[in-house]
Structure formats: C-alpha cells, structure tokens
Design a protein around this motif. Structure first.
Motif, PDB file in Angstrom:
ATOM      1  N   ILE A 101       0.932  -0.942   0.113  1.00  0.00           N
ATOM      2  CA  ILE A 101      -0.144  -0.054  -0.082  1.00  0.00           C
ATOM      3  C   ILE A 101       1.009   1.033  -0.092  1.00  0.00           C
ATOM      4  O   ILE A 101       0.710   2.339  -0.723  1.00  0.00           O
ATOM      5  N   MET A 102       2.058   1.453   0.858  1.00  0.00           N
ATOM      6  CA  MET A 102       2.769   2.568   0.851  1.00  0.00           C
ATOM      7  C   MET A 102       3.422   2.776  -0.409  1.00  0.00           C
ATOM      8  O   MET A 102       3.948   3.714  -0.838  1.00  0.00           O
ATOM      9  N   LEU A 103       3.942   1.475  -1.023  1.00  0.00           N
ATOM     10  CA  LEU A 103       4.553   1.660  -2.183  1.00  0.00           C
ATOM     11  C   LEU A 103       3.641   2.118  -3.397  1.00  0.00           C
ATOM     12  O   LEU A 103       4.180   3.105  -4.144  1.00  0.00           O
ATOM     13  N   TYR A 104       2.548   1.687  -3.475  1.00  0.00           N
ATOM     14  CA  TYR A 104       1.896   1.876  -4.716  1.00  0.00           C
ATOM     15  C   TYR A 104       1.397   3.564  -4.440  1.00  0.00           C
ATOM     16  O   TYR A 104       0.900   4.246  -5.221  1.00  0.00           O
ATOM     17  N   ASP A 106       3.270   5.915  -3.169  1.00  0.00           N
ATOM     18  CA  ASP A 106       4.246   6.593  -3.574  1.00  0.00           C
ATOM     19  C   ASP A 106       4.070   6.821  -4.751  1.00  0.00           C
ATOM     20  O   ASP A 106       4.501   7.856  -5.362  1.00  0.00           O
ATOM     21  N   LEU A 107       4.212   5.469  -5.591  1.00  0.00           N
ATOM     22  CA  LEU A 107       3.776   5.510  -7.081  1.00  0.00           C
ATOM     23  C   LEU A 107       2.900   6.618  -7.826  1.00  0.00           C
ATOM     24  O   LEU A 107       2.932   7.223  -8.606  1.00  0.00           O
ATOM     25  N   LEU A 108       1.633   6.641  -6.809  1.00  0.00           N
ATOM     26  CA  LEU A 108       0.451   7.393  -7.088  1.00  0.00           C
ATOM     27  C   LEU A 108       0.898   9.117  -6.977  1.00  0.00           C
ATOM     28  O   LEU A 108       0.300   9.567  -8.170  1.00  0.00           O
ATOM     29  N   LYS A 109       1.490   9.185  -5.956  1.00  0.00           N
ATOM     30  CA  LYS A 109       2.120  10.427  -5.924  1.00  0.00           C
ATOM     31  C   LYS A 109       2.778  11.080  -7.174  1.00  0.00           C
ATOM     32  O   LYS A 109       2.717  12.263  -7.432  1.00  0.00           O
ATOM     33  N   GLU A 110       3.952  10.426  -7.471  1.00  0.00           N
ATOM     34  CA  GLU A 110       4.659  10.604  -8.488  1.00  0.00           C
ATOM     35  C   GLU A 110       3.963  10.882  -9.834  1.00  0.00           C
ATOM     36  O   GLU A 110       4.411  11.471 -10.802  1.00  0.00           O
TER      37      GLU A 110
END
Length: 299
Positions: A101-104, A106-110
């Motif tokens: 969840i934390m990884l995705y 962060d990807l959404l933020k980018e």
C-alpha cells in the motif's frame, strides 16, 4: 473431701490429655496446610481427589482454593501465549500488504499532478496502522517476558546524539526549535530500549507542540540517578489526567484528532522500570510539560 479432690484431679488430667491431643492435631493440621501452600507456590500441588474422611473442612477449602488458583494461573498463561501468537501472526500477515500500500501510494504521488489530499491520507493512515501493529507486537513481547533489557554503563551524550539524528528533521518540518544540551554524564541503561523510551516522549512533545514552539532536552546528575528532562511549551496535560497518561491505550479527549495509539508512554514506563529506572511528569494545561526520566548511576 477426698472424693472431691479425686474428681478434681481426674478432671485436670482429662483436660490436659485432651489439650495435648488437640494441640498435636492442630500442629499436624497446620503442617499439612503449610505444605499445601508451599507445594502450590512451587507448582507441585497434587490435584488428587479430596476425601472428607481424610481431610478437615479447612483443608478441603484450602486445597480447593489452591487447585483453582493453579488452574486459573495456567489458563492465564495459556491465554497470554495465544494472544502473543495471534499478534505475531497478524504482524507477519500484514507486513506485505502494508508495504505494498505504501509503495503504490508513493507511485500514485509521482504520477499525480499537484497535491493530492486523498493520497496523503492513504499514506498517513497506512503509517499509523503499521505503527500500531509494531507497537502491539512490542507491548505483547514485553508483557510476556520475550523482550529483555541489558543495562550497562552508557554515555548520555551518545543517547542525545541519537535522539537529535532521529527527531531533528521532524522538529524542523513543524518549525519547532529542538534544543539538546550536551551531556558528559553516564548512567546504567540499555541504549537501544532507552532510546525507544525517551524517543516516545520526544515524539509526543513534537506532536503536541504548536509550530513556533520550543523543546529542550537536558540532564542532571544526582547521587543515585541521572535525570533527563524533556521539556516543551506545548498543549500541556490537565491535572486530573496526569495519573492516567501512562495507562495502556489511554488518550486524552484533547488529542483525539492527532494520530496516536496510546501505547507509547506505557511502553516508556515499562522499559524504564525493567532497568530499575522510573519516569515522572509535571505539567500545566496550556503551558507545556516536563517529562523527567531517571536512570540509575554506576554503583
């Protein structure tokens, strides 16, 4: 006259006889009762059937009480083991989903143009969930004796350096002045776990101090203890709550909107207690708090 004296003599002899008989029975009874208590303390009390002809009513009552106590203690130990196993399983099973969840997030933020309050909320709540689970694991292990501290002579200055390295960026981000007074003192403590204990206090100080506030960490040497003070000018604590803030899961009504679990201060107190230290707090609502940590000196 002789008959009366003879009767009196017989009565006296009979009374002495029964006194001796009952005294011996009482001593034997007390000895058996004491053995029951000793066996129960050693965990070796035999849970045999109680015979009304063999034991007195008092022995029956005591034996039943001790048997029930042993069963109750065994059940509590079993429940602790089940809870510990359950919490460990939850921590293990949630590790990968939380990381994903934390990884995705962060990807959404980018890949999102501009700020996104929704993604920020996902990240914040995921971190809160991860912190809660890890805190529960630590708490469970500590209460079951799995975590143990190993106090030895350590330098307070090194502890302060570690706290600065961990929390300075967080204080700067919130525009709080973090002042750490250098210390040349030493005391007896487990470095890793004391860092955790004092870190919980400092984290709360930053959390509950408004931007523009000030936090000061200092030390003072006494005969038997070294005192560490974490002083802030934050929201403070109401007098009626001072005796409850170290309870498990306790959170003041004043901080319900702030992230937290109510475990940190309880863990801090237990960590310090395990290494023969202790913690005190003085506070005034609206004027800040001073948490004082006492660590044993080298004897």
């Amino acid at each position: 006259m002789l008959i009366i004296l003879s009767l009196i003599t017989v009565c006296i002899i009979t009374g002495v006889f029964w006194y001796i008989l009952f005294s011996r029975r009482e001593r034997r009874l007390l000895a058996r009762l004491q053995k029951m208590v000793d066996d129960a303390s050693a965990g070796s009390l035999q849970r045999s059937e109680i015979s009304e002809t063999k034991f007195s009513a008092l022995e029956n009552s005591l034996k039943k009480f001790l048997n029930d106590s042993q069963l109750s203690a065994g059940n509590r130990l079993q429940q602790k083991e089940v809870i510990q196993s359950l919490i460990s399983d939850i921590a293990h099973q949630t590790l990968t989903p939380i990381s994903n969840i934390m990884l995705y997030a962060d990807l959404l933020k980018e890949h999102t143009a501009g700020p996104s309050p929704e993604i920020d909320t996902i990240c914040e709540q995921t971190k809160k969930l991860d912190f809660l689970i890890q805190s529960l694991v630590k708490l469970s292990r500590m209460e079951n004796g799995i975590i143990s501290v190993h106090p030895k002579e350590e330098h307070i200055g090194q502890l302060f350096d570690a706290l600065r390295q961990e929390f300075e960026a967080k204080a700067v981000e919130k525009e709080i002045a973090l002042e750490i007074i250098p210390s040349s003192f030493s005391a007896v403590f487990d470095f890793r776990w004391t860092r955790e204990a004092v870190g919980n206090i400092l984290d709360n100080a930053i959390k509950y101090t408004a931007p523009g506030g000030h936090i000061r960490i200092s030390s003072e040497k006494y005969s038997f203890f070294t005192r560490l003070d974490i002083a802030d000018n934050g929201i403070g604590i109401a007098e009626e709550e001072l005796n409850r803030i170290f309870s498990r899961f306790y959170r003041s009504m004043d901080v319900e909107d702030e992230p937290g679990t109510g475990i940190g201060l309880y863990l801090s107190r237990e960590i310090l207690r395990m290494q023969k230290g202790y913690i005190k707090v003085s506070s005034q609502k609206g004027a800040g708090s001073v948490f004082s940590v006492f660590l044993p000196n080298v004897s």
